[in-house]
Design an enzyme around this catalytic site. Structure first.
Site, PDB file in Angstrom:
ATOM      1  N   GLU A  49      32.428  30.275  18.407  1.00 36.90           N
ATOM      2  CA  GLU A  49      33.007  31.052  19.501  1.00 36.90           C
ATOM      3  C   GLU A  49      33.629  30.147  20.567  1.00 36.90           C
ATOM      4  OE1 GLU A  49      33.651  34.133  19.741  1.00 36.90           O
ATOM      5  OE2 GLU A  49      32.632  34.790  17.928  1.00 36.90           O
ATOM      6  N   TYR A 132      32.542  36.932  27.754  1.00 41.36           N
ATOM      7  CA  TYR A 132      32.913  37.208  26.362  1.00 41.36           C
ATOM      8  C   TYR A 132      32.011  36.447  25.392  1.00 41.36           C
ATOM      9  CZ  TYR A 132      34.826  36.609  21.816  1.00 41.36           C
ATOM     10  OH  TYR A 132      34.921  36.537  20.453  1.00 41.36           O
ATOM     11  N   ASP A 150      37.576  40.560  23.168  1.00 46.63           N
ATOM     12  CA  ASP A 150      38.564  39.484  23.095  1.00 46.63           C
ATOM     13  C   ASP A 150      39.952  40.106  22.995  1.00 46.63           C
ATOM     14  OD1 ASP A 150      38.722  40.461  20.505  1.00 46.63           O
ATOM     15  OD2 ASP A 150      38.525  38.498  19.543  1.00 46.63           O
ATOM     16  N   CYS A 202      45.220  45.974  12.955  1.00 40.04           N
ATOM     17  CA  CYS A 202      45.842  46.369  14.233  1.00 40.04           C
ATOM     18  C   CYS A 202      46.478  45.142  14.888  1.00 40.04           C
ATOM     19  CB  CYS A 202      44.787  46.997  15.141  1.00 40.04           C
ATOM     20  SG  CYS A 202      45.467  47.939  16.524  1.00 40.04           S
ATOM     21  N   CYS A 209      48.873  50.940  10.263  1.00 41.88           N
ATOM     22  CA  CYS A 209      48.160  52.161  10.645  1.00 41.88           C
ATOM     23  C   CYS A 209      47.746  53.001   9.444  1.00 41.88           C
ATOM     24  CB  CYS A 209      49.033  52.994  11.587  1.00 41.88           C
ATOM     25  SG  CYS A 209      49.443  52.172  13.143  1.00 41.88           S
ATOM     26  N   CYS A 212      44.277  51.929   8.295  1.00 40.07           N
ATOM     27  CA  CYS A 212      43.296  51.666   9.361  1.00 40.07           C
ATOM     28  C   CYS A 212      42.182  52.708   9.319  1.00 40.07           C
ATOM     29  CB  CYS A 212      43.994  51.697  10.721  1.00 40.07           C
ATOM     30  SG  CYS A 212      42.858  51.468  12.109  1.00 40.07           S
ATOM     31  N   CYS A 218      43.458  57.612  16.585  1.00 42.26           N
ATOM     32  CA  CYS A 218      44.253  56.690  17.400  1.00 42.26           C
ATOM     33  C   CYS A 218      45.402  57.421  18.091  1.00 42.26           C
ATOM     34  CB  CYS A 218      44.793  55.558  16.536  1.00 42.26           C
ATOM     35  SG  CYS A 218      45.763  54.356  17.469  1.00 42.26           S
TER      36      CYS A 218
END
Length: 355
Positions: A49, A132, A150, A202, A209, A212, A218
């Site tokens: 990270e 984060y 993020d 995405c 889409c 997804c 959405c």
């Protein structure tokens, strides 16, 4: 939010998708392995990270694997020499992360017996860990239902809820949406799933889409304008700073380097001596050598233009770092200093390849 899917159903749909399509990453425990009882190593999660901040997965992979081969545990990293860590970090950018990496490892080793705290709140007390990273480590390593936000998650939430307010002003609104969707169970897998969704489906341009798992609820997909999210406040043009560097060798062929101040850009890293960086036209230092051209480099907040000088048979100052010709590794210095070296090296006798 439309009622096509309830929040619990949305988390389940995303986790089902993740179970089938999770990316294979060197720091990740797969969904199948987690189901079998394998727990993530908090050290690997934390290290990845920190490295991934402002950096791509492709760039990070070889650095991560090399760090683990040299320092396989947080205690090993805590005992490392600063210069050795900085040399291995060189080229990864955002060098304050490397300084904080060592500081954090030493705090974990000294104050926590080499064991990372298990909550995001406690993780926040460690050097170099912000909201984060604390949430990501808390969720992925310890299954804490922490809200991970993020750039990928921001993009997913902004489209899912069609958030009109531009970033960065919308960040807290996006965090609230992300928090509402975070399940209590499998929080670590969920955090990685929503980041994978942003990274692979995405995407910033031309989101997929049609495949997804969150296509139905959405709002941006329904409106046909997913590409226009997240909204962003226009950035101001970056200023240009200028400076000088001197790529020099002693009479014995040693490269003349300096260790930069601990604070500031490239802090604690090795580099070529030179002037400060300013928006004007700083004078070249005395004894800089013969100018051979310019290199440019872009940092987060400004563009840098460096005049590159070369000098042979240099008489180094007392505080210089002299590196024997056969010991010098181009990979040990930051990217902007590599650019200066690449421009200057033709002026020197460099028969052997330099890493």
């Amino acid at each position: 939010m439309r009622d096509a899917m309830k929040q619990n159903d949305m988390a389940s749909a995303l986790l089902d998708w993740y179970d089938r399509h999770a990316r294979t990453l060197p720091w990740r425990v797969s969904p199948a392995d987690r189901l079998a009882g394998v727990r993530p190593d908090p050290y690997r999660v934390w290290l990845s990270e920190i490295m991934l901040q402002q950096t791509t997965v492709t760039t990070v992979k070889p650095y991560f694997e090399r760090f683990l081969s040299i320092w396989p545990t947080v205690n090993d990293l805590a005992g490392a020499q600063d210069d050795a860590v900085f040399a291995e970090w060189a080229g990864l950018g955002y060098y304050a992360r490397a300084r904080n990496l060592v500081k954090c490892a030493r705090v974990v080793a000294r104050d926590h017996g080499g064991v990372f705290p298990v909550t995001s709140k406690a993780l926040l007390d460690l050097p170099g860990i912000g909201p984060y990273t604390a949430a990501a480590v808390g969720a992925i390593a310890f299954d804490e239902p922490a809200t991970v936000l993020d750039g990928n998650v921001e993009r997913v939430m902004s489209r899912l809820f069609r958030v009109e307010m531009p970033l960065p002003a919308s960040k807290e609104s996006l965090r609230k949406h992300a928090s509402d969707l975070t399940p209590q169970a499998r929080a670590g897998d969920y955090a990685q799933a929503v980041m994978d969704l942003g990274a692979t489906i995405c995407t910033p341009r031309s989101p997929a889409c049609g495949i997804c798992p969150w296509s139905a609820p959405c709002l941006a997909r329904a409106a046909g304008d997913a590409d226009s999210y997240p909204r962003k406040t226009p950035k101001k043009p970056k200023p240009v700073r200028r400076g000088h560097v001197s790529v020099a060798q002693t009479e014995m062929g040693e490269w003349v380097l300096e260790k930069r101040p601990e604070k500031g850009l490239l802090g604690g890293m090795l580099g070529w001596p030179g002037s400060g960086w300013a928006e004007g036209e700083p004078d070249a230092p005395e004894q800089a050598g013969v100018r051979v051209g310019q290199v440019t480099h872009t940092f987060t907040h400004f563009h840098l233009v460096l005049d590159v000088h070369v000098k042979k048979n240099a008489k180094p100052p007392a505080d210089a770092r002299l590196v024997a010709k056969h010991d010098f590794r181009r990979s040990d210095i930051p990217t902007v200093m590599r650019k200066a070296f690449d421009l200057a090296r033709a002026s020197f006798d460099t028969e052997e390849k330099v890493q």
